[in-house]
Design a protein around this motif. Structure first.
Motif, mmCIF file in Angstrom:
data_model
loop_
_atom_site.group_PDB
_atom_site.id
_atom_site.type_symbol
_atom_site.label_atom_id
_atom_site.label_comp_id
_atom_site.label_asym_id
_atom_site.label_seq_id
_atom_site.Cartn_x
_atom_site.Cartn_y
_atom_site.Cartn_z
ATOM 1 N N ARG A 173 -0.910 0.123 5.726
ATOM 2 C CA ARG A 173 0.385 0.888 6.122
ATOM 3 C C ARG A 173 0.368 1.616 7.601
ATOM 4 N NH1 ARG A 173 -1.012 1.788 0.724
ATOM 5 N NH2 ARG A 173 0.581 0.921 -0.667
ATOM 6 N N ARG A 174 -1.099 1.696 8.155
ATOM 7 C CA ARG A 174 -0.836 2.164 9.557
ATOM 8 C C ARG A 174 -0.393 1.327 10.557
ATOM 9 N NH1 ARG A 174 -6.396 5.416 10.496
ATOM 10 N NH2 ARG A 174 -6.573 6.454 8.414
ATOM 11 N N PRO A 175 0.282 1.689 11.530
ATOM 12 C CA PRO A 175 0.861 0.792 12.242
ATOM 13 C C PRO A 175 0.450 -0.182 13.086
ATOM 14 C CG PRO A 175 1.643 3.312 12.677
ATOM 15 C CD PRO A 175 0.455 3.100 11.641
ATOM 16 N N TRP A 176 -0.791 0.369 13.524
ATOM 17 C CA TRP A 176 -1.561 -0.859 14.242
ATOM 18 C C TRP A 176 -2.075 -1.914 13.541
ATOM 19 C CZ3 TRP A 176 -6.616 -2.370 13.454
ATOM 20 C CH2 TRP A 176 -7.419 -1.455 12.438
ATOM 21 N N LEU A 177 -2.587 -1.535 12.205
ATOM 22 C CA LEU A 177 -2.924 -2.748 11.306
ATOM 23 C C LEU A 177 -1.697 -3.648 10.677
ATOM 24 C CD1 LEU A 177 -5.534 -4.082 10.075
ATOM 25 C CD2 LEU A 177 -5.548 -2.524 8.130
ATOM 26 N N ARG A 178 -0.680 -2.653 10.423
ATOM 27 C CA ARG A 178 0.656 -3.504 10.050
ATOM 28 C C ARG A 178 1.330 -4.366 11.092
ATOM 29 N NH1 ARG A 178 3.316 -4.809 5.219
ATOM 30 N NH2 ARG A 178 5.019 -5.752 6.063
#
Length: 92
Positions: A72-77
């Motif tokens: 759910r974190r932006p970089w991993l998403r």
């Protein structure tokens, strides 16, 4: 076969067990690391190199990412979305 006593039944023992019992310090418990000793020449061919760079299976990669709470974190998403946007990379 190892017969512990005259009236006992024979017990089969693996060769590695006998080797350890006969010479417990001849073999190292871990593989030897480092290079070849000086003056030793090898005649076996080097291991083959891969034809291409390693690419993980996209489906397995996406399924693993989907199970992570940090997806759910932006970089991993962003990574998840970028991999899932290329259907030609997915081996279905």
């Amino acid at each position: 076969m190892w017969r512990p006593a005259a009236d006992a039944t024979p017990v089969p023992v693996a060769a590695e067990v006998w080797l350890h019992l006969a010479r417990p310090h001849d073999r190292l418990p871990l593989p030897v690391t480092g290079g070849m000793p000086a003056g030793v020449l090898r005649d076996d061919p080097p291991p083959p190199l891969p034809w291409s760079l390693f690419r993980p299976d996209a489906r397995v990669f996406l399924d693993t990412l989907a199970r992570l709470p940090d997806v759910r974190r932006p970089w991993l998403r962003a990574v998840y979305d970028r991999v899932s946007a290329h259907p030609y990379d997915r081996p279905f």
